[in-house]
Design a protein around this motif. Sequence first.
Motif, mmCIF file in Angstrom:
data_model
loop_
_atom_site.group_PDB
_atom_site.id
_atom_site.type_symbol
_atom_site.label_atom_id
_atom_site.label_comp_id
_atom_site.label_asym_id
_atom_site.label_seq_id
_atom_site.Cartn_x
_atom_site.Cartn_y
_atom_site.Cartn_z
ATOM 1 N N TYR A 50 -25.986 87.112 56.898
ATOM 2 C CA TYR A 50 -26.865 88.246 56.606
ATOM 3 C C TYR A 50 -26.019 89.233 55.814
ATOM 4 N N ALA A 53 -23.378 85.140 60.770
ATOM 5 C CA ALA A 53 -23.921 84.895 62.114
ATOM 6 C C ALA A 53 -23.547 83.488 62.578
ATOM 7 N N GLY A 61 -24.017 87.745 70.767
ATOM 8 C CA GLY A 61 -23.516 87.865 69.405
ATOM 9 C C GLY A 61 -22.828 86.618 68.883
ATOM 10 N N GLY A 102 -24.180 83.793 68.117
ATOM 11 C CA GLY A 102 -24.979 83.090 67.119
ATOM 12 C C GLY A 102 -26.029 82.154 67.683
ATOM 13 N N THR A 156 -29.109 82.657 69.119
ATOM 14 C CA THR A 156 -30.489 82.886 68.672
ATOM 15 C C THR A 156 -30.655 82.528 67.197
ATOM 16 N N THR A 157 -29.661 82.895 66.391
ATOM 17 C CA THR A 157 -29.734 82.590 64.959
ATOM 18 C C THR A 157 -29.866 81.088 64.733
HETATM 19 N N1 LIG Z 1 -31.302 89.895 61.001
HETATM 20 C C1 LIG Z 1 -29.981 90.112 61.113
HETATM 21 N N2 LIG Z 1 -29.317 90.887 60.235
HETATM 22 C C2 LIG Z 1 -27.984 91.085 60.343
HETATM 23 N N3 LIG Z 1 -27.208 90.552 61.296
HETATM 24 C C3 LIG Z 1 -27.791 89.767 62.196
HETATM 25 C C4 LIG Z 1 -29.216 89.495 62.168
HETATM 26 N N4 LIG Z 1 -29.518 88.676 63.204
HETATM 27 C C5 LIG Z 1 -28.345 88.448 63.859
HETATM 28 N N5 LIG Z 1 -27.326 89.095 63.257
HETATM 29 C C6 LIG Z 1 -25.906 89.074 63.670
HETATM 30 O O1 LIG Z 1 -25.515 87.727 63.827
HETATM 31 C C7 LIG Z 1 -24.666 87.563 64.949
HETATM 32 C C8 LIG Z 1 -25.263 86.541 65.906
HETATM 33 O O2 LIG Z 1 -26.440 87.082 66.492
HETATM 34 P P1 LIG Z 1 -27.365 86.256 67.482
HETATM 35 O O3 LIG Z 1 -27.668 84.934 66.875
HETATM 36 O O4 LIG Z 1 -28.515 87.109 67.846
HETATM 37 O O5 LIG Z 1 -26.399 86.055 68.733
HETATM 38 P P2 LIG Z 1 -26.741 85.652 70.252
HETATM 39 O O6 LIG Z 1 -28.142 85.144 70.307
HETATM 40 O O7 LIG Z 1 -25.715 84.625 70.598
HETATM 41 O O8 LIG Z 1 -26.557 86.901 71.054
HETATM 42 C C9 LIG Z 1 -24.495 88.947 65.546
HETATM 43 O O9 LIG Z 1 -23.313 89.503 65.037
HETATM 44 C C10 LIG Z 1 -25.705 89.690 65.050
HETATM 45 O O10 LIG Z 1 -25.457 91.078 64.966
#
Ligand SMILES: Nc1ncnc2c1ncn2[C@@H]1O[C@H](COP(=O)(O)OP(=O)(O)O)[C@@H](O)[C@H]1O
Length: 372
Positions: free
Chosen positions: A15, A20, A41, A43, A45-46
Amino acid sequence: MKGESVTVHKVAKRYGSVTAIESVSVDVKAGEFLSLLGPSGSGKTTLLMMIAGFELPSAGLIEIGETDITYVAPNKRNVGMVFQKYALFPHMSVYDNVAFPLRMRKIDRAQIERRVREALAMVQLDAYGSRMPTQLSGGQQQRVALARALVFEPPVLLMDEPLGALDKKLREQLQLEIKSLQQRLSVTVIYVTHDQEEALTMSDRIAVMNNGLIAQIGSPASLYSEPASPFVADFIGKMNFLPVEYLGSGKAGHQIRVTDASTLSVTRSLNGHAFELSPGLSLRAAIRPENISLAARGSGGPDAIAGTVDTSIYLGTHQILLVTLDGRSGPPLHIQASASRDVSAFSRGDSVDILFPTDAIHLFQARVTANE
Ligand SMILES: Nc1ncnc2c1ncn2[C@@H]1O[C@H](COP(=O)(O)OP(=O)(O)O)[C@@H](O)[C@H]1O
Ligand SMILES: [Mg+2]
């Protein structure tokens, strides 16, 4: 219903300047229950959102069965999805919520009726069809979300911390229900959680994630007994870490110095092997609480290390003793008493001999980066 395999090949997600997902490859077998486990954080969910199609990868490809679905729209992927927040349609009854994916697919009325009844029976909510979501408890709402995700018989079910909002007892009950349903339907499940006990309970395999990478992937038992890094050792189960000095290797294994007065032999092979061993090197020894024994001071034999009991904690199924090593500072060792290895005879202030089985000590490279 029949599960399909999911292949994630060198997938990355950026992003802007935020990475991520650095690069992830994983083959999920048809009918397998795979958990993505890691801290907030990391990754998880991503990665799940890219498999669902709500996010597009910056690089790499994703297949379901033999089909490349990297750029296929979410509603054309045939995957079920359950989120942490129940995400039910608030203005629709339970019945209509579960019927929704079938109506979207233009299935005929009689069949919708039958499949919704079956899906509600599957999650033990047969009698709740006419209720509105607000009239249900959190656990019931999550069962409806599960019925809605499974009603169109997807070969792949994705779940993102689905039990995160529920209390411990209900969470444990639903873990078993979801696991048994998954086995009965043989659907492929990719399940996101930050709760290591939940991952150990439910998974065929666990992918431990850290900083947008898979740190290690394997069965719950293999991750627990053969952690490849201090991060995994620490994240799965409880692990004691001790800074030690490497002295040399011989017939009795690796020799390490633990305190000024004591050395130990380690017969396990080294974890990782990615570093050179030379006398004087700083290492981290790691040992599980259930692998340490105690004996009365003086009765532990030549390999025992002197310590003092700091605290004794009763936990119902077992007992934890916090023990400090004489002549060294740092956090106390956690030692777990069990029926077969009773350490409950000891209490605060007792001088003890600590016994480390030589085959239960893991050796890692000393900390090299902040987020190893
Ligand atoms: N839409 C977005 N824009 C910018 N950064 C993002 C976005 N979605 C997730 N991130 C970043 O990507 C990283 C992984 O996030 P995420 O997949 O939500 O982690 P988890 O689900 O393991 O907590 C984090 O640093 C988060 O801040
Ligand atoms: Mg998340």
